[in-house]
Design a protein around this motif. Structure first.
Motif, PDB file in Angstrom:
ATOM      1  N   SER B 302       0.834  -1.197   0.000  1.00 11.14           N
ATOM      2  CA  SER B 302       0.000   0.000   0.000  1.00 11.14           C
ATOM      3  C   SER B 302       0.869   1.247   0.000  1.00 11.14           C
ATOM      4  CB  SER B 302      -0.922   0.006   1.225  1.00 11.14           C
ATOM      5  OG  SER B 302      -0.173   0.286   2.392  1.00 11.14           O
ATOM      6  N   ILE B 303       0.286   2.339  -0.501  1.00 10.60           N
ATOM      7  CA  ILE B 303       1.050   3.593  -0.561  1.00 10.60           C
ATOM      8  C   ILE B 303       1.214   4.178   0.839  1.00 10.60           C
ATOM      9  CG2 ILE B 303       1.035   5.952  -1.468  1.00 10.60           C
ATOM     10  CD1 ILE B 303      -0.482   4.765  -3.936  1.00 10.60           C
ATOM     11  N   ALA B 308       4.110  -0.048  -1.276  1.00  9.91           N
ATOM     12  CA  ALA B 308       3.818  -0.095  -2.721  1.00  9.91           C
ATOM     13  C   ALA B 308       5.110   0.135  -3.493  1.00  9.91           C
ATOM     14  CB  ALA B 308       2.794   0.973  -3.086  1.00  9.91           C
ATOM     15  N   HIS B 348      -3.867  -6.578  -7.942  1.00 12.47           N
ATOM     16  CA  HIS B 348      -3.685  -5.418  -7.068  1.00 12.47           C
ATOM     17  C   HIS B 348      -2.327  -4.795  -7.370  1.00 12.47           C
ATOM     18  CE1 HIS B 348      -3.001  -3.892  -2.687  1.00 12.47           C
ATOM     19  NE2 HIS B 348      -1.829  -3.805  -3.282  1.00 12.47           N
ATOM     20  N   ASN B 350      -0.673  -0.966  -6.442  1.00 12.90           N
ATOM     21  CA  ASN B 350      -0.885   0.397  -5.933  1.00 12.90           C
ATOM     22  C   ASN B 350       0.121   1.358  -6.552  1.00 12.90           C
ATOM     23  OD1 ASN B 350      -3.043   1.183  -4.179  1.00 12.90           O
ATOM     24  ND2 ASN B 350      -2.358  -0.371  -2.731  1.00 12.90           N
ATOM     25  N   HIS B 380      -7.064  -1.032  -7.707  1.00 13.60           N
ATOM     26  CA  HIS B 380      -6.491   0.166  -7.057  1.00 13.60           C
ATOM     27  C   HIS B 380      -5.765   0.995  -8.122  1.00 13.60           C
ATOM     28  CE1 HIS B 380      -7.574  -1.712  -3.361  1.00 13.60           C
ATOM     29  NE2 HIS B 380      -6.468  -2.397  -3.165  1.00 13.60           N
ATOM     30  N   CYS B 381      -4.597   0.489  -8.548  1.00  8.98           N
ATOM     31  CA  CYS B 381      -3.866   1.126  -9.647  1.00  8.98           C
ATOM     32  C   CYS B 381      -3.789   2.635  -9.406  1.00  8.98           C
ATOM     33  CB  CYS B 381      -4.588   0.808 -10.962  1.00  8.98           C
ATOM     34  SG  CYS B 381      -3.649   1.229 -12.427  1.00  8.98           S
ATOM     35  N   GLN B 382      -3.511   3.021  -8.170  1.00  5.57           N
ATOM     36  CA  GLN B 382      -3.761   4.409  -7.775  1.00  5.57           C
ATOM     37  C   GLN B 382      -2.817   5.427  -8.408  1.00  5.57           C
ATOM     38  OE1 GLN B 382      -5.580   5.370  -4.019  1.00  5.57           O
ATOM     39  NE2 GLN B 382      -4.559   3.597  -3.145  1.00  5.57           N
ATOM     40  N   HIS B 405      -9.933   7.010  -1.468  1.00  3.18           N
ATOM     41  CA  HIS B 405      -8.652   7.375  -0.860  1.00  3.18           C
ATOM     42  C   HIS B 405      -8.488   8.887  -0.757  1.00  3.18           C
ATOM     43  CE1 HIS B 405      -5.058   4.993   0.325  1.00  3.18           C
ATOM     44  NE2 HIS B 405      -5.893   4.003   0.097  1.00  3.18           N
ATOM     45  N   ASN B 427      -5.655   8.034  -8.767  1.00  4.32           N
ATOM     46  CA  ASN B 427      -6.993   7.609  -9.195  1.00  4.32           C
ATOM     47  C   ASN B 427      -7.561   8.543 -10.267  1.00  4.32           C
ATOM     48  OD1 ASN B 427      -7.341   5.348  -7.236  1.00  4.32           O
ATOM     49  ND2 ASN B 427      -7.007   7.012  -5.800  1.00  4.32           N
ATOM     50  N   ASP B 444     -13.227  -0.823  -1.433  1.00  6.64           N
ATOM     51  CA  ASP B 444     -12.358  -1.769  -0.731  1.00  6.64           C
ATOM     52  C   ASP B 444     -12.894  -2.077   0.668  1.00  6.64           C
ATOM     53  OD1 ASP B 444     -10.237  -3.515  -0.386  1.00  6.64           O
ATOM     54  OD2 ASP B 444      -8.724  -1.964  -0.071  1.00  6.64           O
TER      55      ASP B 444
END
Lengths: 311, 545
Positions: B302-303, B308, B348, B350, B380-382, B405, B427, B444
């Motif tokens: 995760s960021i 990530a 997944h 991030n 996610h691919c944020q 987010h 995003n 999520d």
């Protein structure tokens, strides 16, 4: 849970990228177990990667191995597997943890401290001599590879038989710049002298060490030798460790007890990392030290000089 | 038997007939939408007037949630923001450590002796001066009962002294980045990451394995779906062991179960080949209300957890790059095997480096197994950039973004994790749509609350909690957002031929709304009231859920 007064189980972390030879090394060690109860935790699934002739019985997650060793898969839950190992009867003499190919072995090593009754013995990282440089320059794996190597006490530079002499020298020199904190053992078929990695039972070393316990032989990792030294005086343990690490060519491991002004301590060197811990008073003032070298014989004079410098 | 529902307005998502007043249903499917005289041609019918003053849209599709959101409500809610439980009660946020302690004391008083006290949803990042909670805080609740609270992220467990003591962790000598220590060298009570959490989780009633087969939790999740207008939801990371599948088949097969659940087999505890093989076998067990056979792979972390994988220049605060959760070689193998076997993968990613790797792997796999319409989806691919969206388009991929987010942690992303510029492009819904990448957006849940209208509001407004607009250029219209939470999400699950719009032949799944989301001010989209749902032609009022 393991009670506090029992000697902690030593744990060896075996790391390195996919294809570096972790599984081969583990199988080699199982063959060399010589009565030790080794518990091997692997990250793999499907058929557990143990040579068929070593297997006595198996189910989905656990293999019983000839001679009292076991192997099981831990998946995403290493800590749970370690807790289980600590609760087994009889207790394993030593645990080997084979990490996933992308794990940082230092992270795995620090997880050991979460489980009472374990202690880290050594972090070993294997590298495929043929491909490691390419992987260390790959845009996706570069930092994983270099961070893995930076966590090592001992780097096993494997598959050197596939390289020319020049390439082998180049790879070794490069490895020394990537993992300056580690001792580097060039080898093939993941062959590493068993006494570099396997301990002689529970605890860092038995109370007594045979006074003349020396042997020499040649194998893939070069000349391998182990010699014992008696230390009669009190020494500065930190200084002794430093002197040994700096002076003794090929030293990969030292273990023993020495007397210091503050009392007896257990002294260990793994790669270039010293570990100094209080020892039982029963040791008295008679220090003993076993020094293991790979790639060159144990130079007695240099070791004696290191001991003298630490008095 | 035909039922015709009359509504105030029906928003169909069918471009040739975007609006209607009536919808005819037979055998759980839509005969047609239009004016009453047009539908009467289907023969005799019952006119159902219960929804006459409501606005209908296609039932919302939550493309990235976890059914464990339901099971969480077994535990005491300790979050900072208000949150609705499956029964419709809104739990006010606990805005300080003292408030959390008070709430736990109430729960402690009602709990029999010897049982652990479990809480969830904690998010200390919001407390004044970001003060962290310690075991001393929870010791004020009890020193004799083990207590654990799972943080909102799901990656941190907060415990009291008793829990640590029972786990053998109330001692010195622990040297792990996930276990912060006090001045005496004892754990402070915050356990970060699976290694640190594992010894304590089962002792405080928060064993991860139990949540997967929690029948009560699945039922609660379905109730929450009714309250939020959701008729199809994903359960994005399940091991789908036989026992869990049996339970899910049984519960979802009940006449009045109001939800279609799409449960993905997560890549864990198996080989790549074993994973794909399991997905193929699972697909054969699919029913209308339990869809199986898709795979989920987690490529990075995760960021906000700094785990990530980011491309250069990495984290704004200088933290080292995150970790690969699977070796790149395994990813490459997975996409090849999946294409060969016709299995869909949701991955997944991030960080933008993880996204790049997956794009490379998919490009490689497609060269070997050219496959039209695979719909591999990035979850996610944020942090993906515009060039990556252009590649996604060419490779035939979908994306499921996480606009929530921005509201929940946008201020932290701006100040700490990725810095102002990249926080504004996180995003990027407008970029995805402009590049023609099929898109969903998600909650999520339980990480953020289930609620597609709230998620849509986040994508439309991009406001952080402090009120900052993060990325004006990436806002999307309400119409696009509504399409995204219906047809968009359905497309990523290969269900767009069955659900996602109100038109002939599709499942009779509707969200039933009190307010019209297309006429309310866009900044109030999240306040649209949900009356309930229609699922397979059956009416489920939230008030009775």
């Amino acid at each position: 849970m393991v009670s506090q007064h029992e000697a902690p189980i030593p744990v060896t972390v075996v790391g390195g990228y996919l294809g570096a030879g972790k599984t081969t090394l583990v199988n080699n060690l199982l063959r060399a177990a010589a009565g030790r109860r080794l518990a091997v935790l692997v990250n793999e699934f499907g058929a557990l990667p143990i040579d068929a002739d070593l297997i006595e019985a198996q189910d989905d997650r656990m293999i019983a191995i000839t001679g009292g060793c076991i192997c099981c898969s831990y998946g995403s839950d290493l800590v749970a597997a370690l807790i289980d190992m600590g609760r087994r009867t009889p207790k394993p003499d030593q645990i080997l943890v084979e990490t996933s190919g992308v794990a940082l072995p230092g992270g795995v090593a620090s997880a050991l401290s979460i489980v009472a009754g374990l202690r880290l013995d050594a972090v070993l990282v294997l590298a495929d001599a043929e491909t490691v440089r390419e992987r260390a320059e790959d845009r996706y794996t570069a930092d994983t590879i270099t961070r893995q190597l930076a966590d090592a006490d001992i780097v096993v530079l494997n598959k050197t038989d596939l390289l020319s002499n020049e390439a082998r020298a180049e790879r070794l020199a490069w490895m020394q710049t990537v993992a300056p904190q580690a001792r580097i053992l060039p080898t093939s078929q993941a062959r590493v002298p068993a006494d570099v990695l396997l301990l002689d039972g529970p605890g860092p070393v038995r109370g007594t060490v045979a006074a003349t316990h020396a042997h020499h032989h040649v194998h893939d990792a070069g000349l391998h030798a182990s010699e014992a030294f008696a230390i009669v005086d009190t020494v500065d343990a930190d200084r002794l460790a430093r002197e040994l690490i700096d002076r003794v060519a090929g030293l990969v491991r030292a273990k023993g007890f020495v007397a210091t002004r503050a009392g007896p301590v257990a002294l260990q060197i793994v790669g270039r990392r010293p570990v100094i811990e209080p020892a039982p008073e029963t040791i008295g003032t008679k220090g003993r030290l076993v020094v293991i070298c790979v790639g060159s014989p144990v130079d007695r004079a240099t070791v004696e000089a290191a001991i003298a410098a630490a008095r | 038997m035909t039922t015709i529902f009359r509504a105030k307005r029906i928003i169909t998502m069918n471009p040739s007939r975007p609006e209607a007043t009536h919808v005819a249903v037979r055998d759980g499917r839509i005969l047609g939408a239009g004016a009453l005289p047009e539908l009467e041609g289907w023969g005799p019918y019952d006119l159902d007037e219960r929804l006459a003053d409501k606005v209908l849209t296609p039932g919302f599709v939550e493309g990235h949630s976890h059914a464990s959101e339901g099971a969480m409500w077994r535990f005491t809610y300790c979050g900072f923001l208000d949150r609705m439980d499956p029964g419709g009660k809104v739990w006010p946020g606990a805005c300080s450590i003292d408030a959390v302690v008070e709430r736990l004391k109430e729960a402690d008083a009602k709990l029999e002796a010897g049982k652990p006290l479990s809480g969830w949803g904690l998010d200390p990042i919001y407390y004044e001066n970001s003060r962290r909670m310690t075991r001393a805080d929870l010791d004020r609740v009890s020193t004799t009962r083990p207590i654990g609270i799972i943080h909102a992220s799901g990656h941190i467990l907060q415990v009291n002294s008793k829990a640590l003591e029972m786990a053998g962790m109330l001692r010195t000598g622990i040297n792990h980045p996930g276990v912060p220590l006090d001045a005496e060298g004892l754990p402070l009570g915050e356990l970060k990451g699976p290694d640190a959490m594992t010894p304590v989780s089962p002792l405080v009633g928060l064993d991860r394995g139990l949540l997967a087969t929690d029948e009560w939790g699945l039922r609660q999740f379905a109730r929450l779906c009714v309250r939020t207008g959701v008729t199809t939801a994903t359960d994005l990371a399940n091991l789908l062991e036989d026992e869990a599948v049996d339970m899910m088949l049984r519960v979802s097969g009940e006449e009045t179960f109001p939800l279609r659940l799409v449960s993905l087999r997560v890549f864990r505890n198996t080989t790549v080949a074993g994973l794909i093989d399991h997905a193929v076998r699972l697909k054969k067990r699919s029913t209308d209300r339990l869809r199986l056979g898709i795979v989920k792979i987690v490529a990075d972390g995760s960021i906000q957890g700094f785990s990530a994988r980011l491309k250069w220049p990495g984290y704004y605060n200088g933290a080292p790059n995150g970790l690969w959760y699977v070796p790149p070689e395994h990813l490459r193998e997975a996409f090849r095997l999946a294409l060969d076997a016709g299995v869909q993968i949701h991955t997944h990613t991030n960080g933008d480096e993880a996204t790049e790797l997956v794009l490379d792997c998919i490009e490689d796999a497609l060269r070997k197994y050219p496959t039209p319409d695979h719909r591999f989806t990035l979850q996610h691919c944020q942090l993906a950039d515009a060039a990556q969206y252009r590649r996604m388009r060419k490779l035939g991929m979908c994306v499921n973004l996480f606009p929530n987010h921005h509201y929940h942690w946008g201020d932290q992303h701006y100040a700490l994790t990725v810095g102002p510029e990249r926080a504004e492009r996180m995003n990027p819904c407008a970029t995805a749509l402009a590049n023609g990448v099929p898109m969903a957006i998600h909650s999520d849940a339980p990480v953020t609350p289930l609620g597609p209208l709230f998620t849509a509001w986040c994508a439309v407004n991009r406001r952080t909690q402090s009120g900052r607009v993060l990325g004006e250029a990436e806002k999307i219209s309400v119409a696009d957002a509504l399409r995204t939470i219906t047809l968009g999400a359905a497309y990523t699950l290969k269900l767009d031929g069955e659900i996602g719009s109100i038109e002939t032949g599709k499942r009779a799944d509707f969200a039933v709304l009190e307010d019209d989301p297309t006429t309310i001010a866009p900044e109030n989209l999240k306040d649209v009231r949900v009356w309930g749902t229609v699922h397979g032609g059956k009416v489920y009022p939230a008030a009775e859920a």
